[in-house]
Design an enzyme around this catalytic site. Structure first.
Site, PDB file in Angstrom:
ATOM      1  N   THR A  43      -3.528  -5.200   2.383  1.00  0.00           N
ATOM      2  CA  THR A  43      -4.126  -4.733   3.634  1.00  0.00           C
ATOM      3  C   THR A  43      -5.625  -5.024   3.684  1.00  0.00           C
ATOM      4  OG1 THR A  43      -2.501  -2.955   3.718  1.00  0.00           O
ATOM      5  CG2 THR A  43      -4.436  -2.725   5.118  1.00  0.00           C
ATOM      6  N   ARG A  45       6.186   4.235   4.279  1.00  0.00           N
ATOM      7  CA  ARG A  45       5.293   5.053   3.460  1.00  0.00           C
ATOM      8  C   ARG A  45       6.003   6.230   2.790  1.00  0.00           C
ATOM      9  NH1 ARG A  45       1.219   1.557   2.611  1.00  0.00           N
ATOM     10  NH2 ARG A  45       0.226   0.889   4.565  1.00  0.00           N
ATOM     11  N   GLU A 104      -4.088   4.440   7.321  1.00  0.00           N
ATOM     12  CA  GLU A 104      -5.538   4.643   7.357  1.00  0.00           C
ATOM     13  C   GLU A 104      -6.026   5.035   8.749  1.00  0.00           C
ATOM     14  OE1 GLU A 104      -8.053   1.703   4.978  1.00  0.00           O
ATOM     15  OE2 GLU A 104      -6.165   0.629   5.257  1.00  0.00           O
ATOM     16  N   HIS A 115      -9.700  -0.401   1.822  1.00  0.00           N
ATOM     17  CA  HIS A 115      -8.316   0.072   1.928  1.00  0.00           C
ATOM     18  C   HIS A 115      -7.926   0.884   0.699  1.00  0.00           C
ATOM     19  CE1 HIS A 115      -4.029   0.188   2.637  1.00  0.00           C
ATOM     20  NE2 HIS A 115      -3.800  -0.452   1.499  1.00  0.00           N
ATOM     21  N   TYR A 175      -3.821  -6.296  -3.670  1.00  0.00           N
ATOM     22  CA  TYR A 175      -4.380  -5.027  -3.178  1.00  0.00           C
ATOM     23  C   TYR A 175      -5.892  -5.194  -3.213  1.00  0.00           C
ATOM     24  CZ  TYR A 175      -4.307   0.188  -2.904  1.00  0.00           C
ATOM     25  OH  TYR A 175      -4.418   1.506  -2.537  1.00  0.00           O
ATOM     26  N   ARG A 192      -5.513  11.198  -3.822  1.00  0.00           N
ATOM     27  CA  ARG A 192      -6.054  11.716  -5.088  1.00  0.00           C
ATOM     28  C   ARG A 192      -7.406  12.397  -4.932  1.00  0.00           C
ATOM     29  NH1 ARG A 192      -4.041   6.665  -6.366  1.00  0.00           N
ATOM     30  NH2 ARG A 192      -6.123   5.744  -6.208  1.00  0.00           N
ATOM     31  N   ASP A 213       2.057  -9.965  -3.829  1.00  0.00           N
ATOM     32  CA  ASP A 213       1.222  -9.208  -2.904  1.00  0.00           C
ATOM     33  C   ASP A 213       0.111  -8.522  -3.695  1.00  0.00           C
ATOM     34  OD1 ASP A 213       0.450  -8.186  -0.434  1.00  0.00           O
ATOM     35  OD2 ASP A 213       1.662  -6.387  -0.654  1.00  0.00           O
ATOM     36  N   GLN A 243       7.967   4.847  -0.030  1.00  0.00           N
ATOM     37  CA  GLN A 243       7.025   4.392  -1.054  1.00  0.00           C
ATOM     38  C   GLN A 243       6.452   5.556  -1.855  1.00  0.00           C
ATOM     39  OE1 GLN A 243       3.896   1.969   0.560  1.00  0.00           O
ATOM     40  NE2 GLN A 243       2.947   1.564  -1.408  1.00  0.00           N
ATOM     41  N   THR A 279       8.866  -8.919   5.290  1.00  0.00           N
ATOM     42  CA  THR A 279       7.469  -9.342   5.347  1.00  0.00           C
ATOM     43  C   THR A 279       7.400 -10.476   6.356  1.00  0.00           C
ATOM     44  OG1 THR A 279       7.054  -8.766   3.023  1.00  0.00           O
ATOM     45  CG2 THR A 279       5.527 -10.314   4.067  1.00  0.00           C
ATOM     46  N   GLU A 331      -2.444  -8.373   6.793  1.00  0.00           N
ATOM     47  CA  GLU A 331      -2.812  -9.166   5.634  1.00  0.00           C
ATOM     48  C   GLU A 331      -2.942 -10.635   6.030  1.00  0.00           C
ATOM     49  OE1 GLU A 331      -0.461  -8.510   2.139  1.00  0.00           O
ATOM     50  OE2 GLU A 331       0.022  -6.427   2.663  1.00  0.00           O
ATOM     51  N   LYS A 377       8.999  -1.885   0.513  1.00  0.00           N
ATOM     52  CA  LYS A 377       8.331  -3.128   0.905  1.00  0.00           C
ATOM     53  C   LYS A 377       9.289  -4.314   1.007  1.00  0.00           C
ATOM     54  CE  LYS A 377       4.161  -3.347   0.543  1.00  0.00           C
ATOM     55  NZ  LYS A 377       3.065  -3.214   1.513  1.00  0.00           N
ATOM     56  N   GLU A 405       1.037  -3.574   7.714  1.00  0.00           N
ATOM     57  CA  GLU A 405      -0.095  -3.920   6.848  1.00  0.00           C
ATOM     58  C   GLU A 405      -0.638  -5.264   7.310  1.00  0.00           C
ATOM     59  OE1 GLU A 405       0.584  -3.681   2.666  1.00  0.00           O
ATOM     60  OE2 GLU A 405       0.777  -1.500   2.683  1.00  0.00           O
ATOM     61  N   TYR A 459       7.204   4.961  -5.901  1.00  0.00           N
ATOM     62  CA  TYR A 459       6.256   3.994  -6.458  1.00  0.00           C
ATOM     63  C   TYR A 459       5.823   4.294  -7.891  1.00  0.00           C
ATOM     64  CZ  TYR A 459       1.909   6.744  -6.048  1.00  0.00           C
ATOM     65  OH  TYR A 459       0.918   7.665  -6.212  1.00  0.00           O
ATOM     66  N   ASP A 470       2.937  -7.152   6.269  1.00  0.00           N
ATOM     67  CA  ASP A 470       3.787  -6.674   5.182  1.00  0.00           C
ATOM     68  C   ASP A 470       4.220  -5.242   5.503  1.00  0.00           C
ATOM     69  OD1 ASP A 470       5.158  -6.952   2.820  1.00  0.00           O
ATOM     70  OD2 ASP A 470       3.506  -6.250   1.577  1.00  0.00           O
TER      71      ASP A 470
END
Length: 420
Positions: free
Chosen positions: A353, A240, A367, A136, A131, A145, A129, A243, A260, A204, A256, A202, A247, A236
């Protein structure tokens, strides 16, 4: 325009210009085998193979289409795929009598799609998978952040990815149990255990690898698309809250690996050629092994629908496009193998995503609701931040041609309560 003797509506996802491959089994019984979708029908390729109609293509691998997966066919490579596709279009065309006028063969080889069960198209050895959407990654990074540190320093230099769990890739229509795991609420000093409260989707797209490469021998950027057998829709699912706690430092794990979902029909890359376009401009210029001349993306319209248990109809919540992806499929394959990793027939890669610059183009609930600050208003007066039990998610997508569509069907999944 090429037309079939089978009547296909202009809005159908499966005209003669598409002919996606899948694995099916008749509801009346029998073993799984390979077919292609044409309109509302499935064309049984094992019947055509048994009738000797595919031999003149130079195809001499008996029994390839009488298989419970596409892996053997995938391994034969692009030249064989092209010859078989060309022959199938010939046999299905409105002016070709071989299949059209042979009632016995038509009865054996053509089945209504609602009379068959569709199965996983491939035995998936490995699942990767990525990114690959800058929008996204920027949105998620901003939430966690801040805007100044939204993208990690490596993001615009390489396609970020991680190794997923192939055993939990499931076919469209498979129910998904709410996962359980550790979560750390912001107001608590230690983690708690229980069902995820922040279950997400997600949006995808995925692609299956056809011919692979030897370990230690990377696939060049110029050859990368030669290894793509075809594309599918991917949801997917993501937990959250699980995660967020797990993570660091190695990335997603339980959040995850529970499921899927993929669509059953694999659209050949060749069917998408009329819709090839440029992707986003890349700045800074990638390193030489990731540079490729010419357009490397495709104009694929994508939509997501949500239906809660109290809703009479599904509601569209996302509209986006495959072409928004910053990193192309070719770049992702080239980077995947540059250190020497060997890909194998049937391996699945997913884009990550897919989001655009507008709010309605954001490809996940994280999002869309901006981490819960902007709930989604549903037509029946309900709201959503995360998925509720019994919510049904449907993803669909297509390329719009002049009087026809190259579609992917749909991938659906219903959320069931966590297993106790």
């Amino acid at each position: 325009m090429l037309k079939s003797f089978i009547d296909v509506d202009a809005t159908s996802h499966f005209p003669i210009q598409n002919l996606p491959y899948g694995i099916f089994r008749p509801l009346t019984g029998g073993k799984p085998r390979i077919g292609v979708a044409i309109g509302d029908y499935v064309l049984d390729l094992s019947e055509l193979e048994a009738a000797g109609l595919l031999q003149e293509t130079g195809f001499n691998k008996n029994g390839v289409f009488d298989q419970p997966s596409l892996n053997m066919f995938m391994a034969l490579g692009k030249e064989v795929w092209q010859k078989i596709r060309q022959k199938l279009q010939e046999l299905l065309s409105e002016d070709e009598p071989t299949l059209r006028d042979n009632q016995t063969l038509r009865s054996a080889a053509l089945r209504k799609q609602n009379e068959v069960e569709l199965l996983l198209p491939s035995q998936i050895g490995d699942y990767t998978d990525f990114y690959a959407s800058k929008e996204h990654a920027t949105n998620v990074g901003t939430m966690f952040r801040g805007k100044e540190n939204a993208l990690m320093p490596n993001w615009t230099h390489l396609p970020v990815g991680y190794h997923g769990r192939s055993s939990s890739v499931v076919i469209s229509g498979t129910d998904v149990y709410r996962p359980k795991g550790q979560m750390k609420p912001p107001d608590q000093a230690t983690p708690i255990f229980g069902p995820s409260k922040q279950l997400d989707i997600e949006l995808e797209m995925g692609w299956f690898i056809g011919q692979g490469n030897e370990r230690g021998k990377p696939i060049s950027i110029d050859d990368a698309e030669e290894h793509i057998f075809g594309l599918v829709l991917v949801n997917d699912w993501s937990a959250r809250d699980i995660q967020a706690w797990e993570y660091q430092p190695l990335g997603p794990f339980l959040s995850k690996s529970f499921a899927t979902s993929i669509s059953p029909w694999v659209v050949p890359l060749e069917a998408l050629e009329p819709f090839r376009i440029d992707g986003p401009k890349q700045d800074p210029t990638p390193l030489p092994y990731l540079q490729k001349d010419g357009p490397s993306s495709f104009d694929i319209h994508l939509e997501v629908y949500l239906k809660g248990k109290e809703m009479e109809q599904s509601q569209k919540i996302i509209t986006t496009n495959f072409s928004y992806l910053y990193w192309s499929m070719a770049q992702q394959i080239s980077h995947h193998t540059v250190a020497g990793c060997n890909l194998r027939p049937g391996d699945l890669h997913a884009s990550g995503t897919i989001s655009g610059s507008k709010k309605e183009q954001r490809g996940c609930l994280l999002e869309l609701t901006w981490r819960g600050k902007e709930p989604i208003d549903l037509h029946n007066g309900e709201q959503r931040i995360w998925l509720d039990d019994e919510d049904v998610i449907t993803i669909t997508g297509w390329c719009q041609g002049d009087g026809y569509r190259i579609g992917f069907g749909e991938v659906t999944g219903k959320i069931l309560p966590a297993v106790h």
